[in-house]
Design an enzyme around this catalytic site. Structure first.
Site, PDB file in Angstrom:
ATOM      1  N   ARG A 184      58.837  33.028  27.255  1.00  0.00           N
ATOM      2  CA  ARG A 184      57.665  32.981  28.156  1.00  0.00           C
ATOM      3  C   ARG A 184      58.047  32.250  29.443  1.00  0.00           C
ATOM      4  NH1 ARG A 184      55.090  32.042  23.033  1.00  0.00           N
ATOM      5  NH2 ARG A 184      54.968  29.780  23.343  1.00  0.00           N
ATOM      6  N   LYS A 194      40.371  28.385  36.687  1.00  0.00           N
ATOM      7  CA  LYS A 194      39.727  29.657  36.364  1.00  0.00           C
ATOM      8  C   LYS A 194      39.001  29.575  35.029  1.00  0.00           C
ATOM      9  CE  LYS A 194      41.059  33.431  34.073  1.00  0.00           C
ATOM     10  NZ  LYS A 194      41.874  34.583  33.623  1.00  0.00           N
ATOM     11  N   GLU A 237      34.584  33.662  37.239  1.00  0.00           N
ATOM     12  CA  GLU A 237      34.912  35.036  36.825  1.00  0.00           C
ATOM     13  C   GLU A 237      33.926  35.586  35.784  1.00  0.00           C
ATOM     14  OE1 GLU A 237      38.854  35.522  35.182  1.00  0.00           O
ATOM     15  OE2 GLU A 237      38.618  37.667  34.940  1.00  0.00           O
ATOM     16  N   LYS A 292      35.563  35.865  41.210  1.00  0.00           N
ATOM     17  CA  LYS A 292      36.512  36.859  40.665  1.00  0.00           C
ATOM     18  C   LYS A 292      35.744  37.864  39.815  1.00  0.00           C
ATOM     19  CE  LYS A 292      40.695  37.304  37.845  1.00  0.00           C
ATOM     20  NZ  LYS A 292      42.029  36.739  37.578  1.00  0.00           N
TER      21      LYS A 292
HETATM   22  P1  13P Z   1      43.566  41.505  34.733  1.00  0.00           P
HETATM   23  O1  13P Z   1      43.901  41.692  36.173  1.00  0.00           O
HETATM   24  O2  13P Z   1      44.641  41.988  33.789  1.00  0.00           O
HETATM   25  O3  13P Z   1      42.198  42.000  34.379  1.00  0.00           O
HETATM   26  O4  13P Z   1      43.553  39.945  34.476  1.00  0.00           O
HETATM   27  C1  13P Z   1      42.924  39.134  35.385  1.00  0.00           C
HETATM   28  C2  13P Z   1      42.444  37.945  34.719  1.00  0.00           C
HETATM   29  O5  13P Z   1      42.777  36.844  35.072  1.00  0.00           O
HETATM   30  C3  13P Z   1      41.529  38.132  33.621  1.00  0.00           C
HETATM   31  O6  13P Z   1      40.938  36.923  33.335  1.00  0.00           O
END
Ligand code: 13P
Length: 340
Positions: free
Chosen positions: A46, A136, A177, A219
């Site tokens: 990773r 996030k 998000e 987001k």
């Molecule tokens: P994806 O662009 O693969 O949807 O992932 C973005 C992300 O941070 C999801 O939480």
């Protein structure tokens, strides 16, 4: 809280021609991605994979910030340099995913709420000290028969707002998000309706939690039909409907909107972002915060082999550059072909 500094970070995250690399896959998710390319998901693999991305000098020119998973923010590159330093040297801002994934929502079969609020007062100052300037938290809203319920919309909006306020008092810009999933067979208008409900509820909760909109980044998902829908949509329809719902719901004080890719193809994610920036008319910057749409190609090219690193970095650079152009409305299918 110093709002002017939060605002500066938020502005930098959505700077022209750049977007965010979401490299914050949880251990479970990165294992799934590695399984698909036949790579064992060990801590070292990773690290090697993510180090390869952060050392892509050309690709990182189009990246404003990188969202990390807890493991990665403490990791060092093979030569002992902290990965956070590699990101900063590449001119990007380190960020951190702070939610703990989802848990079933009581009395709402098939629905979930994001967990992890209680740990934030303890964790956020440590992440700040480690270099994170943004965070996030992802809420998940599924569309299906009888769902989402308003119970789910509201519980998730409330958690997002509590998280955002905790970030801001710790001098960290929250990426907020609310992801409406594109699984299922619903049409684009159903996605519009649910996205509108989720965004209206979210900004109400952000207001009640006293979150300063100048110091956050949104987001969201794009407004798209479900993957299994018989009626797919054109690039322009997705762009128009996504812009319309955002104009209805997102106040002008929000500096920027950075989309998730959510399972769209790499090209759709780029073309739709580009179309929105061509159409314009919104008060905020519009860019990307992609995981899959930036990493699928480099993952495949890498496949866990040292000798593939240059090809993987080239694949990452290509997607980052194409999305960087799309964030300014300057991408075209011809450029995609020419650069490939
Ligand atoms: P994806 O662009 O693969 O949807 O992932 C973005 C992300 O941070 C999801 O939480």
């Amino acid at each position: 809280m110093k709002l002017d500094e939060l605002n500066k970070v938020a502005q930098a995250m959505v700077a022209s021609g750049k977007g965010i690399l979401a490299a914050d896959e949880s251990s479970g998710t990165i294992k799934k991605r590695f399984d698909a390319i036949g790579v064992e998901s060990t801590e070292d693999m990773r690290r090697d994979y993510r180090e390869m991305l952060f050392r892509s000098a050309e690709g990182m020119k189009h990246i404003s910030g990188v969202i990390l998973y807890d493991e990665t923010i403490w990791q060092k590159a093979k030569d002992g340099t902290p990965l956070v330093e590699l990101i900063k040297k590449a001119g990007a801002i380190p960020g951190i995913k702070v939610d703990e994934g989802t848990k079933p929502l009581p009395f709402c079969p098939g629905e979930v709420v994001t967990a992890g609020l209680d740990k934030l007062p303890d964790h956020l100052p440590k992440y700040y000290e480690q270099g994170a300037r943004f965070a996030k938290w992802r809420a998940v809203i599924d569309i299906g028969a009888g769902i989402p319920t308003y119970t789910c919309i509201r519980a998730n909006a409330h958690a997002l707002a509590r998280y955002a306020a905790l970030c801001q008092v710790n001098q960290i810009v929250p990426i907020v998000e609310p992801e409406v999933l594109m699984d299922g067979d619903h049409d684009i208008d159903r996605c519009y309706q649910v996205s509108e409900l989720a965004l209206k509820a979210l900004f109400h909760e952000l207001y009640l939690a006293r979150v300063k909109l100048e110091g956050m980044v949104l987001k969201p998902n794009m407004v798209v039909p479900g993957k299994k829908s018989a009626k797919q949509a054109s690039v322009d329809e997705v762009a128009e409907k996504t812009l319309r719902v955002l104009k209805e719901c997102v106040p002008a004080a929000v500096p920027g909107i950075a989309f998730l890719s959510g399972g769209q193809s790499d090209l759709d994610a780029t073309a739709r972002l580009n179309a929105m920036n061509r159409m314009g008319g919104g008060p905020w910057k519009i860019t990307f915060s992609y995981s899959r749409a930036l990493q699928a190609a480099p993952q495949k090219a890498w496949s866990g082999k040292v000798e593939n690193v240059p090809a993987a970095q080239a694949a990452f650079t290509h997607r980052a550059a194409m999305n960087g152009l799309a964030s300014m409305g300057k991408w075209s299918p011809e450029l995609e072909k020419k650069a490939a």
